[in-house]
Design an enzyme around this catalytic site. Structure first.
Site, PDB file in Angstrom:
ATOM      1  N   GLY A 189      38.591  33.484  31.934  1.00 19.04           N
ATOM      2  CA  GLY A 189      38.149  34.433  30.924  1.00 19.04           C
ATOM      3  C   GLY A 189      38.670  34.126  29.544  1.00 19.04           C
ATOM      4  N   THR A 193      35.306  27.288  29.165  1.00 16.90           N
ATOM      5  CA  THR A 193      33.965  26.704  29.318  1.00 16.90           C
ATOM      6  C   THR A 193      33.242  26.648  27.976  1.00 16.90           C
ATOM      7  OG1 THR A 193      33.871  27.558  31.572  1.00 16.90           O
ATOM      8  CG2 THR A 193      31.798  26.904  30.559  1.00 16.90           C
ATOM      9  N   SER A 242      33.320  32.509  35.313  1.00 12.05           N
ATOM     10  CA  SER A 242      34.535  31.751  35.613  1.00 12.05           C
ATOM     11  C   SER A 242      34.184  30.495  36.403  1.00 12.05           C
ATOM     12  CB  SER A 242      35.514  32.618  36.414  1.00 12.05           C
ATOM     13  OG  SER A 242      36.639  31.868  36.795  1.00 12.05           O
ATOM     14  N   SER A 243      34.695  29.345  35.943  1.00 13.83           N
ATOM     15  CA  SER A 243      34.481  28.082  36.665  1.00 13.83           C
ATOM     16  C   SER A 243      35.401  28.056  37.873  1.00 13.83           C
ATOM     17  CB  SER A 243      34.799  26.894  35.756  1.00 13.83           C
ATOM     18  OG  SER A 243      33.949  26.884  34.644  1.00 13.83           O
TER      19      SER A 243
END
Length: 1522
Positions: A189, A193, A242-243
């Site tokens: 968060g 990304t 989220s990755s």
């Protein structure tokens, strides 16, 4: 994802202890703190608060914060604040005057409030997520603006970092040939990304091809991000995108600086999210995109609303704010086109995704009589079929791969079935491995599609890696993620240390080696060979019998003395590692399973054989040789190798760092949480970088800034001709500082020296301020004195006026008080007089009223006596009439019975002649009908007499009670009147005694005594009448038995008469055959004989009836068959196929003999007599259950076979067996075929004997049922009484603590009750080891009524005995009820039924009694929640009886307000203390009907039932074998 960690160890390495290193120690800081200094103090909520020092007491200071809060803190725990710091902050935090935690935090917050989300710390970029779109920062104009600009010349920005990496790439390529890398890190968060996207956009902007060349590679690189996000990103608690994997993008450049190739490396995809999602998180985006696809795609892949899929509906979050999944689906499709994924491959990809969703909806259930599993229902079978179709594999093979395992041994191959839980685990493992292979294929496809440049020697890598993670439950994924962060942190520390050295070298100052904390010991603990955690985990995975417990024990033994490894106190399998960011406790339950990198052989074989080339390509078949020689492979080892390769790549590059920070956990803009940001800075290594800087020279000021700030200490330096370096040195020597360094352009100060300089500056300013304050205070003091003197004069004038007004007011109040006293005395005198007058009037009215009431009472008593006399006389007359009537009827019955016996003897004498027998039969029928009618009339009269007698008795009893009360009142009045003359002489001693005799009262009492004597005589007559009624009842019963005997004898005479008639007919027919006229009378009707009871033989002209002896043998054979049947069923025939043999045999014989169609037969009476004699021994449980099963089953067969018929308008039917045989062959069948229990029977129009037999059989079923139920109640009654007595017995507690061991369910009385119930159920259900003995509906009704009896007994005992209505007794009863509930659960609903619900009264009462703090319970809580079924009287009774001293509870159960509410709502007739309206009554009715039995046995199958073996050996019963 990064959580707040409370790490005790971190306090040892906190940054603030490092600021005081060197010459600027604690002594220096404490010396610089004075009143008026601006400092930072620690706060538990806001982390740090700024304020001003208002008081200094040695080592403690008092600080007034800007927020208004006053704090007392130690000098060692505060930091100085720079009051001249820019309000908007600085873009590079190395420029801060005080480089410490609060200074860094305040600078970031100041810039964040101005939407300046980027800040430098040297060459490190700190990016704070704004949680809003800032498009002006990322357009093409901004890229052009940063192009070719040196780092630090413009505002901090990711473009600057990317440009620095790109420009250094060319410089290094020419000079040294070193590649570049950009490391983006932060918690979930924080915006990693998005920052990675910005870097990729800028590098594509700088290294992209010209417009005419076609920007294929960079476009594919940029478009690969949406594809990987769709399949690798998900919503978590703190981030909507989220990755869930690590990504390292390598951009390859050619000699001209253009992108020539690219490659994507991924690390540790979170497989478990495919099957397990926590609320309110989401699964991977691709699943929701597919569910929101266009209609044709939804129909094609057979998907729909995500709420219908198990893998998605575990969370209530299905949509994201501001995200349209349908548009994202189309965008992902376009991105796939760009990266080179064909339409067929896209179709196959989404087929696999849809198949995974359908796999999650497959539920498994246990196969009966086996441990195997199978799809639970049709819905699960549908999803299984759909998944097989989407994967293009065999449906049956897919089911076997999920529900079975093949174990290959040295000698054979064993197929093992999995239970439903294991099958569900296999299903989830199947889904996870399929999704993992799909994600790996996508990454490989993107890399192959983009292509790599083999000629490129240099690259720029962008690393988007997950941050440090610590959850409530940490498994293998968190272990690997934190290992990655440990490795990257070590790399980061080395880089920061290197930059610090470069800065000192650039400024040409002397520096020594700076120590920094090395986390190599943690890395050795995790990955060292052969003794690291990963090595031990691999070793445990290679042993089949290893478990997570043995693995944990191995860890405890190996690392028991390691300072970074600890064992939690409250867990046997967890372990804790002291990471650089804090302590993390890991749970080892799934470590071994998640570390194993293998595919189940059945899954591999299934998908390798798929008809879809894409699916089979995901699971290529393994060569047998390689599978035999392959070594063990683990995810941990493979991940460690990938991580080592990544670090080698990073070590070979020049790193650039971007640290992303999440300002709040609400994911909302304009919210900055200090504690959250500070912890992220610590865990992200930013504070460690600052610590390294503070270990050397943390404060660095340019010459201009330093002179501008501290020129006030030495004003003469501005007048001389000194250069800047010399001026700075003179200023520092002025304050006697040592250890500083003068560089080429900057002044380098040790930690604490800046604070000391500010202290000297503040002292100089303070002395100047004191002079100014002295002058100002003198002016204000003189001004205040003049004002004070003028005020004193005005106050004196006001005081004198106030005293005069006070004296006047006092005199006025004295005059008013005199007037008030006069009026009060007058009022009191008047009030006393009025009170005396009203009292006299009240006494007079009371005396007059008492006299009137006495007169009224006398009149009521007289009237009541008259009414009692009238009722008594009427009762006596009615009783005599009823007695005479009953005596007359009894005499008539006796006379008629004697007359009937005489007629019977006459009939026996005349039985030799056919006509006489026929006439006797008709007369006997009439007599039997008359006697039956008279018997019924006698029964009705007897019932009416009993009812009238009960009513009269009740009336007499009520009248008697009233007379007793009146007599008692009269006696009391008489005693008072007799005592009155005795008291009168005492009151008036001078009066003369005059004897007074109240003759009227004496006569009245004498008359009442006579009435009472009559009442006694009435009671005696009542008793005599009861005895007479009982004698008459016995006589009626004897008459009834005699009538039954007469009916039996009459039936036998009828059969003999019919046989004689048939013989006469046969003789006549033979005579006609022998006479010459037999030709003329050839059409004469002939009757056929009856071979058996109801069995007919068709007439034949060639039949020779034989001699008279042959005819008699046929008749005798009929009776022998009946006798054989009766004799056979007298014994216990047992059961066949779970059905009673006796009932089945009787039914088959009666149907074959056509006894149901007979007008008269004695078979039914004999069967009833057999049943009646068999159940005489009521104590034999097995015998009673045996006959209950037979009678109920026979009743069910009769109910299905018989139907009532009328006799009006039909010719008279033959009454003999021969006649019925002849009629049976002449007449057409009057029945229809019907299937009953698998038997093909005919529905027969039943005659009166059959219908009567059915009614009698129904009565016996009810009677046997009642006997079994009452016997069970009798046995349980004594046991319940023992339980009640034990509950009433007080139980003591030991050592002052409450204990219910004595009243626990281990009490033998409760065990005896359970044992009795088990014995009853065993007798009724499976005593003979069959499917059932008694129909389940009867067993269910018996259990229900028994539990009703238990409920009544226990509940009434609670309400009748105060000792039972206690806390301890209630716990004792509750323990017993728990045993009964367990029994109901074991007995199954088929037999227990609603038995547990019958205990609702005692359950709710006991539940109320065991509640603590009843005084807090309201009336609504009791009536609506706790005891809704109990009445107000019952609740009031329980509340008033409750009390228990053993448990230290108050004797008052509920509050007085609740008791008063109950009293108000109670009806008037229940207010009497003697009323028993709160008690329950036991219901002893018959709770079932014939239809209930029929419905219970409707599904029974009688096809396999075998008749009695004894009858099968008799040739006359051959029909039983059919």
């Amino acid at each position: 994802m990064l959580y707040q960690l409370m790490d005790q160890r971190f306090s040892d390495i906190e940054v603030r202890t490092q600021y005081l290193v060197g010459l600027g120690s604690k002594k220096t800081v404490s010396a610089s703190i004075a009143v008026g200094s601006h400092v930072w103090v620690e706060d538990s909520e806001e982390a740090w608060l700024d304020g001003e020092v208002v008081e200094v007491n040695g080592e403690e200071i008092k600080v007034v914060c800007t927020s208004g809060k006053t704090v007392v803190a130690s000098v060692a725990n505060v930091y100085p604040k720079d009051p001249e710091a820019p309000p908007d902050g600085v873009d590079d935090m190395t420029k801060l005057a005080y480089l410490h935690e609060p200074g860094v935090l305040q600078n970031l917050r100041s810039r964040y409030d101005k939407n300046e989300i980027y800040t430098y710390t040297g060459n490190i970029l700190i990016a704070v997520n704004p949680f809003q779109r800032l498009p002006h920062l990322y357009n093409n104009n901004m890229m052009e603006h940063y192009k070719g600009i040196a780092l630090g010349e413009l505002s901090p920005h990711p473009f600057a970092i990317a440009d620095a990496a790109y420009r250094q790439y060319f410089v290094q390529m020419i000079n040294e040939g070193i590649s570049q890398s950009i490391l983006v890190s932060g918690e979930s968060g924080a915006g990693k990304t998005e920052s990675t996207k910005m870097l990729m956009h800028y590098l594509a902007f700088m290294g992209g091809r010209a417009a005419g060349e076609g920007r294929t590679v960079e476009q594919q690189v940029l478009e690969s991000t949406p594809v990987l996000e769709a399949f690798g990103n998900a919503k978590t608690l703190r981030n909507n995108n989220s990755s869930r994997f690590g990504k390292f993008v390598e951009l390859q450049f050619n000699d001209r600086g253009k992108i020539s190739g690219a490659a994507i490396r991924t690390y540790l995809l979170e497989r478990s999210r495919v099957c397990q999602v926590s609320d309110p998180e989401r699964n991977y985006h691709c699943f929701y995109m597919l569910c929101a696809a266009p209609a044709e795609d939804i129909e094609k892949y057979k998907v729909g609303n995500p709420r219908m899929f198990h893998y998605l509906n575990q969370s209530n979050c299905y949509e994201l704010d501001g995200v349209d999944d349908s548009k994202e689906y189309l965008s992902t499709r376009r991105a796939m086109d760009v990266v080179g994924i064909s339409s067929d491959e896209q179709d196959a990809i989404f087929r696999v995704v849809a198949a995974i969703l359908h796999l999650g909806n497959i539920e498994f259930a246990k196969v009966s009589d086996s441990d195997a599993s199978q799809p639970k229902d049709e819905q699960s079978q549908f999803h299984l079929k759909t998944a097989a179709e989407l994967l293009m594999c065999n449906e049956r093979s897919l089911e076997d791969s999920l529900c079975k395992r093949v174990i290959v041994t040295r000698d054979e191959t064993i197929t093992k079935s999995l239970d439903p839980d294991a099958a569900a685990v296999s299903r989830d493992a199947f889904a996870k491995i399929v999704y993992s292979r799909l994600f790996d294929w996508l990454v490989n496809k993107i890399n192959n599609s983009i292509g790599q440049d083999p000629d490129s020697k240099f690259l720029i890598g962008v690393l988007d890696i997950y941050g440090f993670e610590s959850f409530k439950t940490n498994s293998f994924e968190q272990f690997c993620i934190n290992l990655t962060n440990e490795k990257l942190q070590q790399h980061f520390n080395q880089h920061v240390f290197k930059m610090e050295q470069e800065e000192y070298t650039k400024e040409e100052i002397d520096w020594s080696y700076i120590e920094f904390i090395d986390n190599q010991d943690i890395l050795d603990l995790i990955e060292k060979k052969p003794g690291g955690i990963i090595a031990l985990l691999d070793e445990a995975c290679m042993f089949p019998r290893s478990t997570h417990e043995t693995f944990a024990e191995k860890l405890y033994q190996t690392f028991s003395n390691h300072k970074r490894f600890t064992k939690p106190k409250l867990s046997r399998t967890d372990f804790t590692i002291c990471h650089y960011a804090g302590d993390v406790t890991y749970q080892t339950e799934l470590f071994l399973d998640k570390n194993k990198d293998y595919v189940v052989a059945e899954h591999q074989a299934l998908l390798s054989a798929s008809d879809c080339s894409f699916v089979s390509g995901l699971f290529p078949p393994l060569p047998e040789e390689s599978s035999k020689t392959s070594k063990f492979s683990s995810i941990g080892s493979r991940f460690k190798q990938q991580l080592q390769a990544l670090l080698e790549t990073l070590s070979a590059t020049e790193p650039h760092y971007i640290r992303c920070v999440k300002p709040n956990n609400l994911l909302k803009p304009a919210i900055f949480e200090n504690s959250n940001v500070l912890q992220q800075l610590r865990c992200g290594g930013v504070m460690e970088a600052i610590r390294i800087s503070c270990a050397g020279y943390p404060t660095r000021k340019t010459f201009d800034e330093f002179i501008s700030r501290f020129k006030i200490l030495e004003p003469n330096i501005l007048n001389g001709s000194f250069d800047e370096a010399t001026a700075c040195r003179r200023l520092l020597n002025k304050v006697d500082l040592e250890g500083f360094q003068i560089g080429k352009t900057k002044v380098f100060l040790r930690a604490g020296q800046m604070a000391e300089l500010d202290s000297h500056r503040n002292q100089f300013l303070g002395r100047s301020a004191c002079i100014i304050q002295r002058k100002v205070r003198s002016y204000f003091t003189r001004k205040d004195f003049i004002s004070l003197r003028m005020s004193a004069v005005q106050i004196q004038a006001l005081c004198r006026g106030e005293v005069a007004r006070y004296i006047y007011e006092k005199r006025r109040r004295m005059a008013a008080a005199s007037n008030i006293q006069k009026d009060v005395r007058m009022f009191l005198a008047r009030k006393t007089y009025v009170l005396l007058c009203s009292s006299a009037v009240f006494v007079q009215s009371g005396i007059r009223g008492m006299t009137a009431r006495d007169e009224l009472r006398f009149r009521k008593q007289t009237k009541a006596a008259i009414v009692i006399q009238s009722h008594c006389k009427g009762y006596l007359a009615c009783s005599r009439f009823l007695w005479l009537k009953a005596a007359t009827i009894a005499t008539q019955c006796a006379w008629r019975a004697a007359k009937a016996r005489k007629e019977l003897r006459k009939l026996k004498l005349a039985a030799k002649e056919t006509g006489a027998l026929q006439e006797a039969r008709i007369k006997l029928e009439k007599q039997v009908e008359e006697l039956t009618w008279q018997l019924q009339l006698e029964k009705r009269m007897r019932a009416d007499f009993e009812e009238a007698k009960n009513q009269e008795t009740a009336k007499l009893q009520s009248a008697f009670e009233e007379m007793k009360m009146q007599f008692q009142e009269t006696k009391e009045l008489l005693m008072k009147e007799r005592e009155a003359p005795n008291k009168l002489p005492e009151q008036v001693p001078f009066a003369q005694e005059v004897p007074v005799i109240d003759h009227e009262l004496v006569d009245k009492l004498t008359a009442e005594n006579e009435k009472l004597k009559r009442v006694d005589e009435t009671e005696k007559k009542y008793e005599e009448t009861n005895k007479l009624s009982e004698d008459r009842l016995k006589q009626a019963l004897e008459a009834e038995s005699k009538i039954i005997q007469l009916k039996t004898a009459m039936q036998r005479l009828e059969e003999k008469l019919s046989d004689i008639e048939t013989e006469d007919q046969i003789l006549r027919q033979q005579a006609l055959k022998k006479s010459p006229s037999r030709v003329v009378s050839g059409h004469f009707f002939q009757r056929t004989p009856t071979l058996q009871n109801g069995h007919h033989e068709p007439p034949s002209p060639y039949k020779n009836f034989g001699s008279e002896s042959l005819r008699r043998s046929n008749i005798e054979r009929q009776r022998e068959n009946v006798d054989t049947l009766i004799k056979c069923i007298t014994g216990n025939l047992g059961f066949s196929e779970g059905k009673p043999v006796a009932a089945f045999t009787i039914y088959k014989c009666l149907v074959h003999w056509k006894s149901f169609e007979a007008e008269r037969t004695n078979v039914f009476d004999r069967l009833i007599q057999i049943i009646g004699s068999a159940i005489e021994d009521e104590a034999n449980k097995d015998n009673m259950a045996y006959w209950l099963s037979n009678t109920s089953t026979l009743l069910f067969l009769l109910q299905q076979t018989l139907k009532a018929t009328g006799t009006a308008g039909k010719p008279p039917q033959p009454t003999s067996f021969f006649g019925r045989m002849a009629q049976g062959f002449r007449s057409s069948p009057s029945s229809a075929n019907l299937q009953v229990g698998g038997l093909d029977v005919r529905q027969i129009e039943a005659k009166y004997p059959a219908l009567l037999f059915k009614q009698q059989l129904s009565a016996y079923v009810e009677k046997i049922y009642g006997i079994i139920r009452d016997n069970a109640k009798k046995e349980l009654s004594s046991l319940i009484s023992l339980c009640i007595e034990e509950a009433r017995t007080p139980r003591e507690t030991s050592s002052g603590s409450s204990s219910i061991n004595d009243s626990s369910p281990t009490s033998p009385h409760w065990h005896n009750i359970i044992k009795n119930l088990n014995g009853l159920l065993y007798t009724l259900k499976d005593h003979f080891k069959k499917l059932y003995q008694v129909p389940p509906v009867l067993v269910q009704r018996i259990c229900t009524q028994i539990f009703t009896f238990i409920n009544v007994q226990l509940f009434n005992s609670l309400l009748l005995h105060k000792e039972c209505c206690t806390f301890s007794s209630a716990e004792y009863v509750k323990a017993g009820l728990d045993e009964l509930e367990l029994w109901c659960g074991h007995a199954q609903a088929e037999y227990a039924g609603t038995s547990w619900d019958e205990l609702k009264h005692v359950r709710q009462a006991v539940g109320f009694l065991v509640i603590h703090q009843k005084s807090r319970i309201t009336y609504e809580d009791i009536t609506t929640d706790l005891c809704p079924i109990l009445s107000i009287q019952q609740l009031h009774r329980i509340c008033t009886l409750y009390g228990d001293d053993n448990y230290n509870t108050p004797t008052v159960s509920v509050s007085p307000e609740v008791i008063s509410s109950m009293k108000e709502l109670m009806p008037e007739d229940s207010s009497d203390a003697e009323s028993n309206s709160f008690l329950l009554d036991d219901n002893s009715c018959i709770p079932f009907s014939v239809d209930d039995i029929s419905s219970s046995l409707h599904e029974s199958d009688f096809t396999g039932v075998k008749p009695a073996a004894e009858l099968l050996e008799n040739p006359d019963f051959d029909f039983l074998q059919g």
